[in-house]
Scaffold this motif. Sequence first.
Motif, PDB file in Angstrom:
ATOM      1  N   ASP A   1       9.103  38.445  20.438  1.00 48.84           N
ATOM      2  CA  ASP A   1      10.075  39.004  20.588  1.00 48.84           C
ATOM      3  C   ASP A   1      11.346  38.710  20.636  1.00 48.84           C
ATOM      4  N   GLY A   2      11.981  37.897  19.917  1.00 49.77           N
ATOM      5  CA  GLY A   2      13.208  37.532  18.963  1.00 49.77           C
ATOM      6  C   GLY A   2      13.693  37.227  20.818  1.00 49.77           C
ATOM      7  N   VAL A   3      13.172  36.594  21.622  1.00 46.31           N
ATOM      8  CA  VAL A   3      12.631  35.191  22.596  1.00 46.31           C
ATOM      9  C   VAL A   3      12.688  33.923  22.356  1.00 46.31           C
ATOM     10  N   GLU A   4      14.098  33.085  22.652  1.00 45.03           N
ATOM     11  CA  GLU A   4      13.626  31.529  22.721  1.00 45.03           C
ATOM     12  C   GLU A   4      12.384  32.101  23.680  1.00 45.03           C
ATOM     13  N   VAL A   5      11.600  31.309  23.544  1.00 41.14           N
ATOM     14  CA  VAL A   5      10.477  30.983  25.196  1.00 41.14           C
ATOM     15  C   VAL A   5      10.152  29.003  25.108  1.00 41.14           C
ATOM     16  N   LEU A   6      10.742  28.247  24.176  1.00 39.18           N
ATOM     17  CA  LEU A   6      10.246  27.077  23.607  1.00 39.18           C
ATOM     18  C   LEU A   6      11.199  26.307  22.973  1.00 39.18           C
ATOM     19  N   ARG A   7      11.704  25.267  23.167  1.00 37.13           N
ATOM     20  CA  ARG A   7      12.331  25.230  22.124  1.00 37.13           C
ATOM     21  C   ARG A   7      12.198  24.121  21.355  1.00 37.13           C
ATOM     22  N   ARG A   8      11.164  23.380  21.927  1.00 36.72           N
ATOM     23  CA  ARG A   8      10.598  22.470  20.653  1.00 36.72           C
ATOM     24  C   ARG A   8       8.704  21.431  21.668  1.00 36.72           C
ATOM     25  N   LEU A   9       7.772  21.443  20.751  1.00 40.12           N
ATOM     26  CA  LEU A   9       6.776  21.354  21.632  1.00 40.12           C
ATOM     27  C   LEU A   9       6.742  19.595  20.148  1.00 40.12           C
ATOM     28  N   SER A  10       6.572  18.395  21.275  1.00 38.49           N
ATOM     29  CA  SER A  10       6.530  16.919  20.152  1.00 38.49           C
ATOM     30  C   SER A  10       5.500  16.261  21.149  1.00 38.49           C
ATOM     31  N   TYR A  11       5.504  14.940  20.489  1.00 41.98           N
ATOM     32  CA  TYR A  11       4.690  14.599  20.989  1.00 41.98           C
ATOM     33  C   TYR A  11       4.942  12.755  20.303  1.00 41.98           C
ATOM     34  N   PRO A  12       6.340  12.172  21.203  1.00 41.95           N
ATOM     35  CA  PRO A  12       6.647  10.934  20.459  1.00 41.95           C
ATOM     36  C   PRO A  12       6.113   9.788  21.407  1.00 41.95           C
ATOM     37  N   VAL A  13       6.763   8.756  20.867  1.00 51.53           N
ATOM     38  CA  VAL A  13       4.966   7.744  21.070  1.00 51.53           C
ATOM     39  C   VAL A  13       6.908   6.901  21.407  1.00 51.53           C
ATOM     40  N   ARG A  14       7.113   6.536  22.625  1.00 57.27           N
ATOM     41  CA  ARG A  14       8.830   5.316  22.736  1.00 57.27           C
ATOM     42  C   ARG A  14       8.223   4.043  23.442  1.00 57.27           C
ATOM     43  N   ASP A  15       8.903   3.533  22.656  1.00 54.85           N
ATOM     44  CA  ASP A  15       9.112   1.756  22.762  1.00 54.85           C
ATOM     45  C   ASP A  15       9.529   1.493  24.597  1.00 54.85           C
ATOM     46  N   PRO A  16       9.183   0.077  25.072  1.00 55.92           N
ATOM     47  CA  PRO A  16       9.698  -0.076  26.068  1.00 55.92           C
ATOM     48  C   PRO A  16      11.429   0.087  26.285  1.00 55.92           C
ATOM     49  N   ASN A  17      12.156   0.185  25.239  1.00 60.37           N
ATOM     50  CA  ASN A  17      13.194   0.119  25.138  1.00 60.37           C
ATOM     51  C   ASN A  17      13.815   1.207  25.057  1.00 60.37           C
ATOM     52  N   TRP A  18      12.859   2.209  25.606  1.00 55.29           N
ATOM     53  CA  TRP A  18      12.887   4.370  25.216  1.00 55.29           C
ATOM     54  C   TRP A  18      13.295   4.578  23.158  1.00 55.29           C
ATOM     55  N   GLY A  19      13.091   4.024  22.521  1.00 54.67           N
ATOM     56  CA  GLY A  19      13.272   3.924  21.494  1.00 54.67           C
ATOM     57  C   GLY A  19      12.139   4.536  20.520  1.00 54.67           C
ATOM     58  N   THR A  20      12.309   5.584  20.071  1.00 58.28           N
ATOM     59  CA  THR A  20      11.382   6.571  19.934  1.00 58.28           C
ATOM     60  C   THR A  20      10.900   6.132  18.131  1.00 58.28           C
ATOM     61  N   HIS A  21       9.347   5.000  18.176  1.00 58.79           N
ATOM     62  CA  HIS A  21       8.139   4.821  16.922  1.00 58.79           C
ATOM     63  C   HIS A  21       8.351   5.893  15.716  1.00 58.79           C
ATOM     64  N   PRO A  22       9.479   5.876  14.808  1.00 53.62           N
ATOM     65  CA  PRO A  22       9.234   6.289  13.819  1.00 53.62           C
ATOM     66  C   PRO A  22       7.514   6.405  13.320  1.00 53.62           C
ATOM     67  N   THR A  23       7.276   7.424  12.308  1.00 57.54           N
ATOM     68  CA  THR A  23       6.262   8.062  11.822  1.00 57.54           C
ATOM     69  C   THR A  23       6.298   8.154  10.692  1.00 57.54           C
ATOM     70  N   GLU A  24       4.762   8.434  10.220  1.00 60.44           N
ATOM     71  CA  GLU A  24       4.918   8.959   8.767  1.00 60.44           C
ATOM     72  C   GLU A  24       3.495   9.832   8.837  1.00 60.44           C
ATOM     73  N   THR A  25       3.764  10.844   7.747  1.00 59.29           N
ATOM     74  CA  THR A  25       2.509  11.819   7.470  1.00 59.29           C
ATOM     75  C   THR A  25       1.429  10.651   6.465  1.00 59.29           C
ATOM     76  N   LEU A  26       0.277  11.552   7.557  1.00 58.83           N
ATOM     77  CA  LEU A  26      -1.053  11.057   6.218  1.00 58.83           C
ATOM     78  C   LEU A  26      -1.661  12.213   6.042  1.00 58.83           C
TER      79      LEU A  26
END
Length: 559
Positions: free
Chosen positions: A24-49
């Motif tokens: 109804d025009g109101v933002e209720v969630l900014r983002r829904l994601s599913y990252p995989v982050r390495d031991p240094n907190w870097g986000t592993h880049p992905t490619e779409t299949l």
Amino acid sequence: MRSVTLGPVRLSILEGDLRAITFDGVEVLRRLSYPVRDPNWGTHPTETLEERLEEEAGRIRYLHRFRGREAGFTGVFRVEVTAEDGAARIRAEVSLEAEADLAVNRAGFTLLHPLRGVSGQALRVRHADGDEEATVWPALISPSQPVFDIAGLAHEVEGVSVEIAMQGEVFEMEDQRNWSDASFKTYCRPLRLPLPFTLGPTAPVGQMVEITLSGRAKGAAAQVAARRARLPVVEMAVEPGLTALPRHPDLPDLPRLIRLEAGVSDAVLAGLAGGRADALEIVLAEGDDPEVVLRGLAERLTVAGLRPERVMALPAPYLKSHQPEGPWPDGPRPIDLIAPLRAAFPGVAVGGGMLTNFTEFNRCRPDAGLVDYVTWGGTAIVHAADDLSVLETLEALPEIFASGRALAGGRPLHLGLFSIGMRSNPYAAACLPNPGRERLAMVQDDPRQGTGFDAAFAVGVLAGAAVEGVASLALAMADGPLGASGDLARVVAWAAARAGEPVEVETGPVETGPVETGPVVAIRSAKGRLIANLTVEARENPFGAGILAPASVVIEDGA
């Protein structure tokens, strides 16, 4: 980015994630994601299949199959959106598998909740054992996780009821405003559990999130909001080793914010000499005796002709981030440097705080009664680096500045460098490499520096800082990967020429006000105006004729 609508629900899909979910025009969630982050907190880049979107009467289905571009994992993300009788349901599932054991710090769903209509409001939490708890979303920024052990959340956003259920993992929440993200983040897995953990053949990930939405929005009509403010002093950041020049070639008279290691050579000090008084940030090496080292540095600065008007110092171990409960580094604490600073620099304003992000400032707060000012800096790409996420951080800055003022006890905010790229990395050994100059989190060499995007970002920072009473800050460095060039240098020059002057900060169009940043922001002085489009789309200029390109600025000089 593709946007889809189903009844009262509207959402966008960008790089496989759901973004800007509204009801109804109101933002209720900014983002829904599913990252995989390495031991240094870097986000592993992905490619779409495979990517597939199906729209039919009363239903939307989305499928995203992907794999790690450099790490051996694959995943499937499925979403089904249904709407009926003025209500809606979003059901999302993610599965992650790896052919061989992969050490990760995070793998699975991350939910970003917006700030507007949420900060300071009521929240109900369902825990893993089924018990429910009544609490509130933090108003001032929480230094630690505000909610633990989450299996479900329920709250209201401007009249819209939001219920969220999670399965497959225990979640917890952090206040992402600490890192300048304009959101609260619900994530897995809990930080109290050992990190890193293993994603592998015998340890796959399977999770589900279900979001139920209902109600009617209470929002007001779109309008332009205006706030009277005073423009901060804009300084130029200089740091030997990161910058090669002692001052910006086109802006040589700007006050400088100089960061030095206490053991810096006399030759480097001599190269920095000359010009007006500067502010100093001093880093003491681990094991340094603060009294001896600071007194010696002060004497060498005098010989070199450097006359600081402000000074703060920090032990090097505090350039790294530590949890609020510790453990803290051995040796001198930041507060232990205040007295030696005053002795070494008599008559000079002495500050306290951090040289990294508000996160570290909030977790290791200075004693405001012992200092003359407080400080911290900021970067826009701790957690995400796409254009939309970078611009969204501008929404959080006024709340960061307001929280900082609450902790400063009336002392002025003389802040550090606020940039897109990361100056130093408190969360890993160093900033992550970026040889391909991609849009990646936690890198120093960001591809938007010098493109004009950085100028729009700087105007957004300046607008929020002005409204929240920031006394000074830096928007760029003299040169190097965070240097000012092109439109950014022009924005800095415009602001420097009007330092301390009254201005009017206008934002619009926004649906309720006042707010400090919106889709388009204008800073109007008696001698000109800055206008910036702070979105990733072309926008009509609400303060004049024409269309503003995405993430762009208009610089107007004169009365």
